[in-house]
Design a protein around this motif. Sequence first.
Motif, mmCIF file in Angstrom:
data_model
loop_
_atom_site.group_PDB
_atom_site.id
_atom_site.type_symbol
_atom_site.label_atom_id
_atom_site.label_comp_id
_atom_site.label_asym_id
_atom_site.label_seq_id
_atom_site.Cartn_x
_atom_site.Cartn_y
_atom_site.Cartn_z
ATOM 1 N N ARG A 136 2.408 -9.857 -5.514
ATOM 2 C CA ARG A 136 1.536 -8.912 -4.793
ATOM 3 C C ARG A 136 0.145 -9.487 -4.561
ATOM 4 O O ARG A 136 -0.570 -9.040 -3.649
ATOM 5 C CB ARG A 136 1.440 -7.596 -5.566
ATOM 6 C CG ARG A 136 2.755 -6.850 -5.733
ATOM 7 C CD ARG A 136 2.548 -5.612 -6.597
ATOM 8 N NE ARG A 136 2.022 -5.967 -7.912
ATOM 9 C CZ ARG A 136 1.481 -5.083 -8.752
ATOM 10 N NH1 ARG A 136 1.386 -3.802 -8.400
ATOM 11 N NH2 ARG A 136 1.025 -5.475 -9.929
ATOM 12 N N GLN A 142 -6.427 -5.553 5.801
ATOM 13 C CA GLN A 142 -5.488 -5.322 6.898
ATOM 14 C C GLN A 142 -4.721 -6.606 7.232
ATOM 15 O O GLN A 142 -3.514 -6.576 7.471
ATOM 16 C CB GLN A 142 -6.246 -4.825 8.135
ATOM 17 C CG GLN A 142 -5.328 -4.437 9.297
ATOM 18 C CD GLN A 142 -6.107 -3.856 10.470
ATOM 19 O OE1 GLN A 142 -7.349 -3.868 10.485
ATOM 20 N NE2 GLN A 142 -5.396 -3.349 11.459
ATOM 21 N N GLY A 155 -2.223 -4.832 3.852
ATOM 22 C CA GLY A 155 -2.551 -3.639 3.080
ATOM 23 C C GLY A 155 -2.079 -3.728 1.638
ATOM 24 O O GLY A 155 -1.631 -4.771 1.163
ATOM 25 N N TRP A 156 -2.184 -2.619 0.958
ATOM 26 C CA TRP A 156 -1.760 -2.521 -0.445
ATOM 27 C C TRP A 156 -0.987 -1.222 -0.640
ATOM 28 O O TRP A 156 -1.464 -0.153 -0.258
ATOM 29 C CB TRP A 156 -2.956 -2.560 -1.381
ATOM 30 C CG TRP A 156 -2.578 -2.383 -2.826
ATOM 31 C CD1 TRP A 156 -2.533 -1.212 -3.540
ATOM 32 C CD2 TRP A 156 -2.153 -3.406 -3.733
ATOM 33 N NE1 TRP A 156 -2.113 -1.437 -4.815
ATOM 34 C CE2 TRP A 156 -1.869 -2.784 -4.973
ATOM 35 C CE3 TRP A 156 -1.983 -4.785 -3.617
ATOM 36 C CZ2 TRP A 156 -1.435 -3.486 -6.093
ATOM 37 C CZ3 TRP A 156 -1.551 -5.497 -4.735
ATOM 38 C CH2 TRP A 156 -1.280 -4.858 -5.950
ATOM 39 N N ASN A 157 0.150 -1.332 -1.264
ATOM 40 C CA ASN A 157 0.966 -0.149 -1.531
ATOM 41 C C ASN A 157 1.091 0.096 -3.022
ATOM 42 O O ASN A 157 1.319 -0.826 -3.799
ATOM 43 C CB ASN A 157 2.374 -0.323 -0.934
ATOM 44 C CG ASN A 157 2.352 -0.413 0.581
ATOM 45 O OD1 ASN A 157 1.658 0.366 1.238
ATOM 46 N ND2 ASN A 157 3.095 -1.353 1.142
ATOM 47 N N GLY A 158 0.925 1.352 -3.420
ATOM 48 C CA GLY A 158 1.101 1.719 -4.813
ATOM 49 C C GLY A 158 -0.150 1.596 -5.650
ATOM 50 O O GLY A 158 -1.235 1.310 -5.138
ATOM 51 N N LEU A 192 -8.375 2.338 -1.577
ATOM 52 C CA LEU A 192 -7.279 2.295 -2.549
ATOM 53 C C LEU A 192 -7.413 3.495 -3.478
ATOM 54 O O LEU A 192 -8.369 3.599 -4.254
ATOM 55 C CB LEU A 192 -7.320 0.993 -3.352
ATOM 56 C CG LEU A 192 -7.293 -0.316 -2.550
ATOM 57 C CD1 LEU A 192 -7.306 -1.514 -3.495
ATOM 58 C CD2 LEU A 192 -6.077 -0.376 -1.640
ATOM 59 N N GLU A 193 -6.471 4.406 -3.418
ATOM 60 C CA GLU A 193 -6.596 5.663 -4.154
ATOM 61 C C GLU A 193 -6.191 5.543 -5.615
ATOM 62 O O GLU A 193 -6.795 6.174 -6.492
ATOM 63 C CB GLU A 193 -5.754 6.745 -3.470
ATOM 64 C CG GLU A 193 -6.230 7.071 -2.050
ATOM 65 C CD GLU A 193 -5.389 8.147 -1.400
ATOM 66 O OE1 GLU A 193 -4.427 8.621 -2.057
ATOM 67 O OE2 GLU A 193 -5.686 8.523 -0.264
ATOM 68 N N LYS A 194 -5.176 4.766 -5.900
ATOM 69 C CA LYS A 194 -4.634 4.716 -7.254
ATOM 70 C C LYS A 194 -5.076 3.435 -7.974
ATOM 71 O O LYS A 194 -4.297 2.511 -8.182
ATOM 72 C CB LYS A 194 -3.113 4.806 -7.212
ATOM 73 C CG LYS A 194 -2.596 6.100 -6.598
ATOM 74 C CD LYS A 194 -1.074 6.107 -6.556
ATOM 75 C CE LYS A 194 -0.557 7.396 -5.919
ATOM 76 N NZ LYS A 194 0.933 7.422 -5.856
#
Length: 537
Positions: free
Chosen positions: A310, A372, A376-379, A408-410
């Motif tokens: 990642r 971008q 992006g970033w997932n999780g 990034l929320e998490k």
Amino acid sequence: MTAIPASSVRRRVTAGLTGGLAAVTLLALAACAGNSSATDGDQSFAVGIPTFFAQNLTPGSSGSSYVDYAIWSPLTRVDGQSGKLEMLVADSIESGDNVHWTVKLKSGWTFHDGSPVTAQSFADSWNATALGANALTGNASLAIFDGYAAMNPPKGKTAAKTLSGVKVVDKSTLNVTLAKPNALLPYILSSTTFAPLPADATKDLKKFGTHPIGDGPFKVKDGGWENGAQDIKLERYDGYAGQKAVASDVDLHVYEQTGAIYTDFQAGTIDLALLDGADLSKAKKDTPDQVVDVQYPAVVYLSFPLYDSRFANPQLRKAISMAIDREAIVKSLLSGNAKAATGLAPPTLTGGGEAKCDGCTFDPQQAKAALQAAGGWNGPMTLYTYQDPTNEKVLQAIANQLRTNLGLEKVTFEAQPIAQLYEGLAGKSIKGPSLLYSGAPYPHIYAMADQMFSAGAPLNVTGYDSKPVGALLAQAASSKDADSTTNFARQATDQALADLPVAPLYWPVGGLVHSEKLSGVVPEVLGGARLSAVKVG
């Protein structure tokens, strides 16, 4: 931020710097802000030190603290103000190829028991440290010498008990062969890890660690101390062959809780202290004329686990780095007691200062564009550090900035015991960026770049492996002149920072606070005070 010397990480971890300063460079020498414990006519002063400074003063287990430098004198020293290399016990250290070296000693040097310091004294010390069975914490530092591998096999019996690359020619001459070229050997030998040992020291190295017989400007009174001692007394060694200490005695107060050091300084219990964080801010406010600034040869940075796919995309690493407001962290959380990093090494290191590091600047718009470009970033994303109040505040700020500037929320963070964290990094079980500290073992950019970017190096916890960077570092180590060494090391650093396996954040700053009755307070190259130069009255 707890400061961690490179040698400590090699031995699998120590601690101490920017918030509570407890490690290779927390040094507490203290003086009362108003009333000093030193009286007129008294040439003694008191110093506060963390417990681990007094746990083992055998050269092979020393951390090159200012206490170590008070008791030991290695072959060379690096001036803490000019950064200039000086011959100390050595008369000369020369090589024609940076592999084969001849070390000549000065005459007249003796240990505190009066016995002579000879070439055999250095060979005995290095062999003792290099022998894995002795379990001295500086063992890995001896890997520079030819023959180290035979003394430290990955499994099975040790094939040798002495370094084949260290030969005693006569009482004042050593022939040294390195495992690979290294033009900076004279700098490396300035560490107390490479100080000499008297003839009988190896009979009981454990006892010797608290009953050291050194060759430095101060000797231990009463023969030594036991672990757990809260008061250790040093006295000037009048037979010292170098520049003799100014003060007659030093009283070392040992603290398990380093937060009490500044309190005792204020109360007049101790006479000099190295501070950082909130205590340094208080000292600068209360007694600004009695604080000597100390720029540590270190960097606090965010490491990326390149072994985790990642984080393999350099654009993602750039996005995270450029989303961090370094100046805000320095101003708001560190009270200005640091400098925002514009490169890997601070200006106090040869070759340090400004560097080519586009990703080291704060630019939220470019950070979003880089994210971008990375897809992006997932999780969730977890950030890591070792347990330390300042670390946790800084990491919380970084998490907030990543949420705000990258969306990034998490983002969460986790602080682990220092040994656990480095074990996790070594085992590649840490799956997120880590806030870490790296101190240079000697004051040159090559030292920091080599230990962080060379494949397999102790502080290369990211898994970074670049052939171009490795080639440039090899050129730096094999160069015949100092300027070429520095230039190649800087090129290697610039190339590595273009890849951003780490994101330099700030260069920590400390301060030596002293009473009005003390003068001559100057820093050693690794941060503490040069005790032999301190004058009372």
